[in-house]
Design a protein around this motif. Structure first.
Motif, short mmCIF file in Angstrom:
data_model
loop_
_atom_site.label_atom_id
_atom_site.label_comp_id
_atom_site.label_asym_id
_atom_site.label_seq_id
_atom_site.Cartn_x
_atom_site.Cartn_y
_atom_site.Cartn_z
N THR A 209 0.70 -1.09 -0.19
CA THR A 209 0.05 -0.18 0.16
C THR A 209 0.73 1.18 -0.15
O THR A 209 0.77 2.13 -0.68
CB THR A 209 -0.97 -0.03 1.10
OG1 THR A 209 -1.72 -1.19 1.20
CG2 THR A 209 -1.56 1.33 1.47
N ARG A 212 2.76 1.95 -3.27
CA ARG A 212 2.03 2.53 -4.19
C ARG A 212 1.72 4.12 -4.06
O ARG A 212 1.86 4.63 -4.94
CB ARG A 212 0.64 1.74 -4.48
CG ARG A 212 0.64 0.60 -4.86
CD ARG A 212 -0.86 -0.16 -5.43
NE ARG A 212 -1.60 0.05 -4.12
CZ ARG A 212 -1.68 -1.32 -3.57
NH1 ARG A 212 -0.96 -2.50 -4.05
NH2 ARG A 212 -2.43 -1.54 -2.36
N GLU A 215 4.95 5.73 -4.85
CA GLU A 215 4.99 5.68 -6.47
C GLU A 215 4.36 6.98 -6.98
O GLU A 215 4.80 7.67 -7.83
CB GLU A 215 4.91 4.44 -7.01
CG GLU A 215 4.87 4.25 -8.56
CD GLU A 215 4.61 3.00 -8.98
OE1 GLU A 215 4.63 2.96 -10.17
OE2 GLU A 215 4.18 1.88 -8.28
N ASN A 216 2.96 6.96 -6.44
CA ASN A 216 2.09 8.08 -6.72
C ASN A 216 2.73 9.35 -6.42
O ASN A 216 2.69 10.27 -7.37
CB ASN A 216 0.67 7.69 -6.14
CG ASN A 216 -0.22 8.65 -7.07
OD1 ASN A 216 -0.33 8.74 -8.16
ND2 ASN A 216 -1.19 9.04 -6.06
#
Length: 268
Positions: A209, A212, A215-216
């Motif tokens: 989680t 991600r 990364e975002n």
């Protein structure tokens, strides 16, 4: 990724060239655009004179000359839009070193429309040497002489009406930025970041989680990751740092929960 530079040439061609030489060490420059002032006034004369110097020094790159009116929103915005559209797929580095404030603001607005655009400025070593010592009578006289401009017009810098929603304030993106901000701006790994936010880094679903999330945030230009051994250090960018600091000042950021003990097996 190949790169392109865009420069507005005004009063400081040597500084522009020094900045370009620094930039080319980090990016494979493929093309150079030189914008210059087309107005029939003294500022235009200076710009047209100095752009020839830069053009000659960068002749290896066969610079593309672009004439603009630096005080016209449409002139600057349309010229930059054309360049950025033509150079999609390349990193476009826009040099605002010599741009008047209105032109630089316009460049900033147009650059937000293209994810491949970056702004930079060359900062000189010297700063303010021409200003007299504040403890001398000449200081006040100098300020009076400099404060000699009268208003001709007031310009507005138009921007897209739709606001850019950079952060999901309902999720944990702000918490991640603030956690990094309150700990010198970086984390050694996802596991360390998860620990700071009060969750268990040994759980694969938790690590996934937050991977991600990071990364975002990286895609949004708010954090960057650097490989260090088996893990990647997560660092705030200058924009990420500024936003995190703003959220802290606004009191809108939730304080991180007490950290959990970090298990060796959870290191990514």
């Amino acid at each position: 990724m190949p790169a392109v530079t865009v420069h507005y040439v005004g009063f400081h061609p040597s500084l522009i060239l020094e900045g370009f030489n620094r930039i080319r060490l980090a990016y494979p420059i493929e093309r150079v655009y030189l914008m210059y002032d087309s107005k029939p006034d003294r500022y235009g004369a200076v710009s047209r004179h100095n752009v020839k110097k830069v053009q000659e020094k960068l002749s290896f790159f066969s610079p593309v000359l672009v004439k603009v009116n630096p005080l016209s929103y449409s002139s600057v915005a349309s010229a930059l839009f054309v360049i950025l559209r033509r150079e999609e797929g390349k990193t476009v580095l826009i040099d605002v070193t010599d741009m008047p404030p209105y032109m630089a603001a316009t460049a900033a607005v147009i650059s937000t429309l293209f994810p491949n655009a970056k702004l930079y400025a060359a900062r000189p070593e010297q700063s303010g040497e021409f200003i007299p010592d504040p403890d001398t009578p000449e200081f006040t006289d100098f300020l009076e002489r400099k404060d000699n401009l009268t208003l001709q017009d007031v310009f507005t810098v138009e921007k897209p009406a739709l606001a850019v929603e950079l952060l999901d304030e309902e999720g944990r993106e702000v918490d991640v930025l603030v956690a990094l901000y309150t700990r010198n701006g970086s984390a050694e790994s996802i596991a360390e970041l998860v620990k700071w936010l009060g969750e268990d880094p040994s759980r694969a679903v938790v690590r996934a989680t937050y991977s991600r999330l990071v990364e975002n945030l990286e895609k949004k230009g708010l954090v960057e990751r650097e490989q260090e051994g088996r893990s990647k250090r997560i660092k705030l960018t200058q924009l990420g740092l500024a936003l995190a600091e703003a959220y802290v000042k606004l009191g809108a950021a939730k304080p991180p929960r007490p950290p959990l003990a970090l298990k060796e097996a959870s290191v990514l």
